[in-house]
Scaffold this motif. Structure first.
Motif: not given
Length: 176
Positions: A125, A117-119, A109, A147, A139, A115, A123, A143-144
Motif C-alpha cells: 500500500k 489482492y488489494y483486500d 481496480n 500486482i 505510492w 480487488k 497488498a 505495487s502495480t
C-alpha cells in the motif's frame, strides 16, 4: 479473462497498438516521473505539461469512450492504472480533462483478481516512491508491478516479453 496472451494484443495489429501505447506512456512517464525527484518540481510543472499534453490529448482521443485503452484489457491498462495516479497527483486540475484515465484505473481496480489482492494483507500500500529520494510523497510503481506479477501467477501465464517488461520497469523504478 480467458486468454492471458491477449494482454499483449490479440493479433498483430493490436500488438502494434499495445507497443505504441507503451511507448506513449513511457514518453509521459519520463518527464512526469522526474518531477518526483526534483526539489524545484513546482516551477517545472508548466514545461513538463507542454511536453505531455499532446500525448495525453492523443491518448484520450484514441481511447474515446472505451473501457480499456484498445477495447479490452492489455498491458497498457496496467500502465495507465498506475501512471494515472502520478498524473493526478501533480496535475489534479488537468487530470479532470482526461476521463479515460480514471475510467481505465477504475476498471482495472475493479477486476476481481486486483480487488482480491488489494483486500489481502499482502497488498503493498505504499510508499509510492523511495521516501529518501522523492520530494513528492505518494505510492509506488512496485505495487502495480507486484500486482501484475501476482495476476500472471494466478493464471499461470508465462511470457518472456511480459516478464522482461516488468523487470525493466522495476529496474527503472529502482534507479529513479
Amino acid at each position: 479473462i480467458s486468454d492471458k496472451k491477449e494482454l499483449l494484443g490479440k493479433d498483430l495489429k493490436d500488438q502494434t497498438r499495445v507497443n505504441e501505447l507503451v511507448g506513449v506512456w513511457t514518453d509521459i512517464r519520463t518527464p512526469v516521473g522526474s518531477l518526483f525527484f526534483d526539489k524545484d518540481w513546482e516551477s517545472k510543472l508548466p514545461a513538463v505539461w507542454e511536453k505531455v499534453k499532446p500525448k495525453l490529448d492523443a491518448f484520450e482521443k484514441f481511447v474515446g469512450n472505451k473501457d480499456w485503452a484498445i477495447g479490452y484489457l492489455t498491458l497498457v491498462d496496467f500502465i495507465v492504472a498506475e501512471l494515472s495516479n502520478h498524473f493526478e497527483k501533480i496535475y489534479p486540475e488537468e487530470y479532470k480533462n482526461y476521463p479515460s484515465l480514471q475510467r481505465i484505473r477504475d476498471n482495472f481496480n475493479n477486476l476481481p483478481e486486483i480487488k482480491e489482492y488489494y483486500d489481502s494483507p499482502n497488498a503493498i500500500k505504499g510508499p509510492f516512491l523511495p521516501p529518501a529520494y522523492s520530494v513528492i510523497k505518494f505510492w509506488n510503481w512496485s505495487s502495480t508491478i507486484f500486482i501484475f506479477s501476482k495476476f500472471m501467477q494466478l493464471f499461470e501465464f508465462i511470457d518472456f516479453k511480459i516478464y522482461y517488461f516488468v523487470g525493466l520497469i522495476h529496474q527503472i523504478a529502482l534507479k529513479k
